[in-house]
Design a protein around this motif. Structure first.
Motif, PDB file in Angstrom:
ATOM      1  N   THR A  78     -50.906  -2.001 -45.559  1.00  0.00           N
ATOM      2  CA  THR A  78     -50.357  -1.271 -44.417  1.00  0.00           C
ATOM      3  C   THR A  78     -51.480  -0.684 -43.558  1.00  0.00           C
ATOM      4  O   THR A  78     -51.425  -0.715 -42.321  1.00  0.00           O
ATOM      5  CB  THR A  78     -49.424  -0.149 -44.889  1.00  0.00           C
ATOM      6  N   LEU A  79     -52.531  -0.180 -44.204  1.00  0.00           N
ATOM      7  CA  LEU A  79     -53.658   0.372 -43.460  1.00  0.00           C
ATOM      8  C   LEU A  79     -54.375  -0.706 -42.653  1.00  0.00           C
ATOM      9  O   LEU A  79     -54.711  -0.513 -41.481  1.00  0.00           O
ATOM     10  CB  LEU A  79     -54.645   1.028 -44.421  1.00  0.00           C
ATOM     11  N   LEU A  80     -54.607  -1.871 -43.267  1.00  0.00           N
ATOM     12  CA  LEU A  80     -55.413  -2.909 -42.627  1.00  0.00           C
ATOM     13  C   LEU A  80     -54.626  -3.803 -41.686  1.00  0.00           C
ATOM     14  O   LEU A  80     -55.152  -4.266 -40.671  1.00  0.00           O
ATOM     15  CB  LEU A  80     -56.083  -3.767 -43.705  1.00  0.00           C
ATOM     16  N   TYR A  81     -53.355  -4.056 -42.020  1.00  0.00           N
ATOM     17  CA  TYR A  81     -52.592  -5.044 -41.259  1.00  0.00           C
ATOM     18  C   TYR A  81     -51.398  -4.452 -40.521  1.00  0.00           C
ATOM     19  O   TYR A  81     -50.687  -5.164 -39.824  1.00  0.00           O
ATOM     20  CB  TYR A  81     -52.114  -6.159 -42.177  1.00  0.00           C
ATOM     21  N   GLY A  82     -51.156  -3.152 -40.680  1.00  0.00           N
ATOM     22  CA  GLY A  82     -50.086  -2.501 -39.948  1.00  0.00           C
ATOM     23  C   GLY A  82     -48.740  -2.559 -40.625  1.00  0.00           C
ATOM     24  O   GLY A  82     -47.800  -1.894 -40.201  1.00  0.00           O
ATOM     25  N   GLN A  83     -48.584  -3.343 -41.714  1.00  0.00           N
ATOM     26  CA  GLN A  83     -47.331  -3.440 -42.436  1.00  0.00           C
ATOM     27  C   GLN A  83     -47.602  -4.070 -43.802  1.00  0.00           C
ATOM     28  O   GLN A  83     -48.646  -4.690 -43.998  1.00  0.00           O
ATOM     29  CB  GLN A  83     -46.327  -4.293 -41.668  1.00  0.00           C
ATOM     30  N   PRO A  84     -46.678  -3.912 -44.754  1.00  0.00           N
ATOM     31  CA  PRO A  84     -46.882  -4.522 -46.071  1.00  0.00           C
ATOM     32  C   PRO A  84     -46.954  -6.033 -45.974  1.00  0.00           C
ATOM     33  O   PRO A  84     -46.282  -6.645 -45.159  1.00  0.00           O
ATOM     34  CB  PRO A  84     -45.640  -4.084 -46.864  1.00  0.00           C
ATOM     35  N   ARG A  85     -47.817  -6.600 -46.802  1.00  0.00           N
ATOM     36  CA  ARG A  85     -47.876  -8.052 -46.945  1.00  0.00           C
ATOM     37  C   ARG A  85     -47.511  -8.364 -48.391  1.00  0.00           C
ATOM     38  O   ARG A  85     -48.316  -8.171 -49.300  1.00  0.00           O
ATOM     39  CB  ARG A  85     -49.272  -8.574 -46.616  1.00  0.00           C
ATOM     40  N   CYS A  86     -46.305  -8.790 -48.603  1.00  0.00           N
ATOM     41  CA  CYS A  86     -45.743  -8.889 -49.937  1.00  0.00           C
ATOM     42  C   CYS A  86     -46.267 -10.115 -50.666  1.00  0.00           C
ATOM     43  O   CYS A  86     -45.787 -11.218 -50.447  1.00  0.00           O
ATOM     44  CB  CYS A  86     -44.225  -8.930 -49.856  1.00  0.00           C
ATOM     45  N   ASN A  87     -47.242  -9.914 -51.506  1.00  0.00           N
ATOM     46  CA  ASN A  87     -47.843 -10.989 -52.283  1.00  0.00           C
ATOM     47  C   ASN A  87     -48.161 -10.428 -53.656  1.00  0.00           C
ATOM     48  O   ASN A  87     -49.294 -10.107 -53.959  1.00  0.00           O
ATOM     49  CB  ASN A  87     -49.105 -11.496 -51.580  1.00  0.00           C
ATOM     50  N   TYR A  88     -47.144 -10.234 -54.464  1.00  0.00           N
ATOM     51  CA  TYR A  88     -47.303  -9.530 -55.726  1.00  0.00           C
ATOM     52  C   TYR A  88     -47.399 -10.509 -56.904  1.00  0.00           C
ATOM     53  O   TYR A  88     -46.500 -11.248 -57.221  1.00  0.00           O
ATOM     54  CB  TYR A  88     -46.125  -8.585 -55.947  1.00  0.00           C
ATOM     55  N   ILE A  89     -48.547 -10.510 -57.556  1.00  0.00           N
ATOM     56  CA  ILE A  89     -48.797 -11.300 -58.758  1.00  0.00           C
ATOM     57  C   ILE A  89     -48.359 -12.754 -58.566  1.00  0.00           C
ATOM     58  O   ILE A  89     -47.564 -13.313 -59.312  1.00  0.00           O
ATOM     59  CB  ILE A  89     -48.121 -10.681 -59.995  1.00  0.00           C
ATOM     60  N   GLY A  90     -48.860 -13.351 -57.529  1.00  0.00           N
ATOM     61  CA  GLY A  90     -48.643 -14.772 -57.327  1.00  0.00           C
ATOM     62  C   GLY A  90     -47.344 -15.128 -56.637  1.00  0.00           C
ATOM     63  O   GLY A  90     -47.143 -16.279 -56.246  1.00  0.00           O
ATOM     64  N   ARG A  91     -46.427 -14.190 -56.461  1.00  0.00           N
ATOM     65  CA  ARG A  91     -45.151 -14.496 -55.812  1.00  0.00           C
ATOM     66  C   ARG A  91     -45.280 -14.292 -54.308  1.00  0.00           C
ATOM     67  O   ARG A  91     -45.627 -13.212 -53.837  1.00  0.00           O
ATOM     68  CB  ARG A  91     -44.037 -13.604 -56.366  1.00  0.00           C
ATOM     69  N   GLN A  92     -44.993 -15.313 -53.532  1.00  0.00           N
ATOM     70  CA  GLN A  92     -45.169 -15.261 -52.083  1.00  0.00           C
ATOM     71  C   GLN A  92     -43.850 -14.877 -51.405  1.00  0.00           C
ATOM     72  O   GLN A  92     -42.768 -15.296 -51.821  1.00  0.00           O
ATOM     73  CB  GLN A  92     -45.611 -16.628 -51.564  1.00  0.00           C
ATOM     74  N   TYR A  93     -43.961 -14.079 -50.383  1.00  0.00           N
ATOM     75  CA  TYR A  93     -42.784 -13.662 -49.610  1.00  0.00           C
ATOM     76  C   TYR A  93     -43.025 -13.979 -48.135  1.00  0.00           C
ATOM     77  O   TYR A  93     -44.131 -13.769 -47.617  1.00  0.00           O
ATOM     78  CB  TYR A  93     -42.537 -12.161 -49.770  1.00  0.00           C
ATOM     79  N   ASP A  94     -41.999 -14.466 -47.486  1.00  0.00           N
ATOM     80  CA  ASP A  94     -42.103 -14.753 -46.063  1.00  0.00           C
ATOM     81  C   ASP A  94     -41.996 -13.457 -45.288  1.00  0.00           C
ATOM     82  O   ASP A  94     -41.035 -12.719 -45.422  1.00  0.00           O
ATOM     83  CB  ASP A  94     -40.968 -15.705 -45.653  1.00  0.00           C
ATOM     84  N   ASN A  95     -43.029 -13.181 -44.481  1.00  0.00           N
ATOM     85  CA  ASN A  95     -43.017 -11.948 -43.696  1.00  0.00           C
ATOM     86  C   ASN A  95     -43.537 -12.291 -42.304  1.00  0.00           C
ATOM     87  O   ASN A  95     -44.706 -12.153 -42.001  1.00  0.00           O
ATOM     88  CB  ASN A  95     -43.906 -10.885 -44.357  1.00  0.00           C
ATOM     89  N   ALA A  96     -42.638 -12.826 -41.480  1.00  0.00           N
ATOM     90  CA  ALA A  96     -43.059 -13.369 -40.186  1.00  0.00           C
ATOM     91  C   ALA A  96     -42.987 -12.360 -39.050  1.00  0.00           C
ATOM     92  O   ALA A  96     -43.290 -12.697 -37.913  1.00  0.00           O
ATOM     93  CB  ALA A  96     -42.181 -14.569 -39.835  1.00  0.00           C
ATOM     94  N   ALA A  97     -42.578 -11.112 -39.355  1.00  0.00           N
ATOM     95  CA  ALA A  97     -42.448 -10.121 -38.285  1.00  0.00           C
ATOM     96  C   ALA A  97     -43.799  -9.834 -37.651  1.00  0.00           C
ATOM     97  O   ALA A  97     -44.811  -9.761 -38.324  1.00  0.00           O
ATOM     98  CB  ALA A  97     -41.849  -8.835 -38.838  1.00  0.00           C
ATOM     99  N   ALA A  98     -43.807  -9.678 -36.344  1.00  0.00           N
ATOM    100  CA  ALA A  98     -45.057  -9.376 -35.640  1.00  0.00           C
ATOM    101  C   ALA A  98     -45.500  -7.957 -35.931  1.00  0.00           C
ATOM    102  O   ALA A  98     -44.687  -7.074 -36.137  1.00  0.00           O
ATOM    103  CB  ALA A  98     -44.854  -9.548 -34.128  1.00  0.00           C
ATOM    104  N   THR A  99     -46.816  -7.740 -35.935  1.00  0.00           N
ATOM    105  CA  THR A  99     -47.366  -6.417 -36.214  1.00  0.00           C
ATOM    106  C   THR A  99     -47.484  -5.625 -34.923  1.00  0.00           C
ATOM    107  O   THR A  99     -48.012  -6.117 -33.930  1.00  0.00           O
ATOM    108  CB  THR A  99     -48.761  -6.557 -36.852  1.00  0.00           C
ATOM    109  N   ASN A 100     -47.010  -4.373 -34.961  1.00  0.00           N
ATOM    110  CA  ASN A 100     -47.134  -3.491 -33.801  1.00  0.00           C
ATOM    111  C   ASN A 100     -48.403  -2.673 -33.963  1.00  0.00           C
ATOM    112  O   ASN A 100     -48.425  -1.677 -34.648  1.00  0.00           O
ATOM    113  CB  ASN A 100     -45.901  -2.572 -33.725  1.00  0.00           C
ATOM    114  N   GLY A 101     -49.501  -3.131 -33.384  1.00  0.00           N
ATOM    115  CA  GLY A 101     -50.796  -2.503 -33.595  1.00  0.00           C
ATOM    116  C   GLY A 101     -50.926  -1.115 -33.026  1.00  0.00           C
ATOM    117  O   GLY A 101     -51.635  -0.277 -33.556  1.00  0.00           O
ATOM    118  N   ASN A 102     -50.229  -0.807 -31.921  1.00  0.00           N
ATOM    119  CA  ASN A 102     -50.408   0.502 -31.305  1.00  0.00           C
ATOM    120  C   ASN A 102     -49.455   1.543 -31.852  1.00  0.00           C
ATOM    121  O   ASN A 102     -49.555   2.723 -31.525  1.00  0.00           O
ATOM    122  CB  ASN A 102     -50.240   0.409 -29.775  1.00  0.00           C
ATOM    123  N   GLY A 103     -48.501   1.144 -32.713  1.00  0.00           N
ATOM    124  CA  GLY A 103     -47.615   2.116 -33.352  1.00  0.00           C
ATOM    125  C   GLY A 103     -46.651   2.781 -32.401  1.00  0.00           C
ATOM    126  O   GLY A 103     -46.097   3.833 -32.722  1.00  0.00           O
TER     127      GLY A 103
END
Length: 354
Positions: A78-103
């Motif tokens: 969340t700090l580096l990319y603006g939102q969670p990137r769900c990649n927990y212990i080898g399990r991949q999740y599709d997270n195609a939402a655009a990041t809102n950099g300016n908040g």
């Protein structure tokens, strides 16, 4: 602990040192543990040779727990990319939402967090950070990542940095006064690419390994065998600076006695056992080693401290030279965090390192 240094534009992960009895047990687990399973789990199998890479088994368990916690809570992502990137212990999740950099759009941002967060929550029974907490974190895009620790924390930080390296390639690690048995020699050499270790003077912890502990035990038994005086007098000599010849017989002049003969036989048997285990995996402190060497001692007329020490920074090319303890009154004090901190400040002042 995860903190943000906006001045240095760095996210800092800190690992504390020994604080409890449980931490002492972790320190004592000097048996090397294979990194193969963790390498496959966290993706650093391309960095190391998984078949021949080892780390301190106790600290490896702690580092693995922290690595899992970081993945579950998604604070770093969340700090580096603006939102969670769900990649927990080898399990991949599709997270195609655009990041809102300016908040600016907090409602949409929260909706994106909710979607990613709930899918991550469903993959584990662990308690995760709340969506509200993640949504209020600052935007640290393009920040660096630094893992730091002292003593036990330095060992944990070193192993943790290896686990985090595939996900955060820009990561660096600084290990303050690390134990001398963190990585095998090959991995210790490899870790110079991202780890720098620093220690002061005659610090015994950075010299601590299975081999050095066995050597120290043999030396202690030999001192007991050759002692002229009570053991309490020998212990006080570290403060009194009593000459060794006043306390110990020469090797060939020890008066014969049953106790001395038994100790000599025991020392001989232990030395034989040590030689039989020389093939044991040799462990070293991690990364590049910066030794703050004492260069001068100046006496001061001060009621709280009679001596002032001066140090110089020296890079160490071969970490195996620290395979033996230097018995001194400073071997413990040089490890204390306040001593390390004050020494760094003095060296920085004298040499303008940063």
């Amino acid at each position: 602990c995860i903190a943000v240094d906006h001045y240095k534009q760095t996210i800092v992960i800190t690992c504390r040192g020994t604080l409890s009895f449980a931490d002492c047990i972790t320190d004592a687990m000097v048996i090397p543990g294979s990194l193969k399973k963790l390498a496959e789990q966290w993706g650093f199998d391309e960095i190391i040779d998984v078949e021949t890479s080892y780390a301190h088994s106790g600290m490896m368990e702690v580092a693995a727990w922290i690595r899992k916690d970081i993945e579950l809570n998604q604070v770093m992502e969340t700090l580096l990319y603006g939102q969670p990137r769900c990649n927990y212990i080898g399990r991949q999740y599709d997270n195609a939402a655009a990041t809102n950099g300016n908040g600016s759009n907090n409602i949409n941002r929260r909706e994106r967090f909710s979607s990613s967060f709930e899918r991550l929550r469903s993959s584990s029974h662990e308690v995760l950070s709340s969506i509200e907490d993640l949504a209020t974190l600052p935007n640290c895009k393009d920040y660096g990542v630094m893992v730091v620790g002292h003593s036990l924390g330095a060992g944990v930080a070193s192993i943790l940095s290896l686990m985090l390296k595939p996900k955060f390639p820009q990561l660096k690690c600084i290990a303050f006064s690390p134990p001398g048995c963190i990585f095998d020699t090959k991995l210790a050499e490899k870790s110079k690419e991202w780890i720098s270790s620093l220690f002061v003077g005659k610090d015994m912890i950075v010299r601590g390994s299975w081999h050095s502990l066995i050597k120290l035990r043999l030396q202690v038994l030999d001192v007991i065998r050759r002692a002229k005086v009570n053991k309490n007098v020998i212990l006080r000599s570290s403060i009194m600076n009593t000459p060794a010849e006043d306390m110990l017989y020469d090797e060939d002049n020890v008066p014969p006695s049953r106790a001395a003969n038994e100790l000599k036989l025991r020392i001989s048997n232990l030395e034989t056992q040590r030689l039989m285990h020389l093939e044991r995996i040799e462990m070293c402190p991690p990364g590049r080693l910066l030794h703050l060497v004492r260069t001068q001692t100046r006496r001061r007329q001060n009621w709280c401290r009679k001596e002032e020490y001066f140090y110089a920074p020296v890079w160490v090319d071969d970490s195996t030279v620290f395979g033996e303890f230097i018995v001194s009154k400073h071997m413990i004090f040089d490890h204390f965090p306040d001593v390390v901190s004050n020494t760094i400040l003095q060296v920085n002042k004298d040499y303008g390192l940063c």
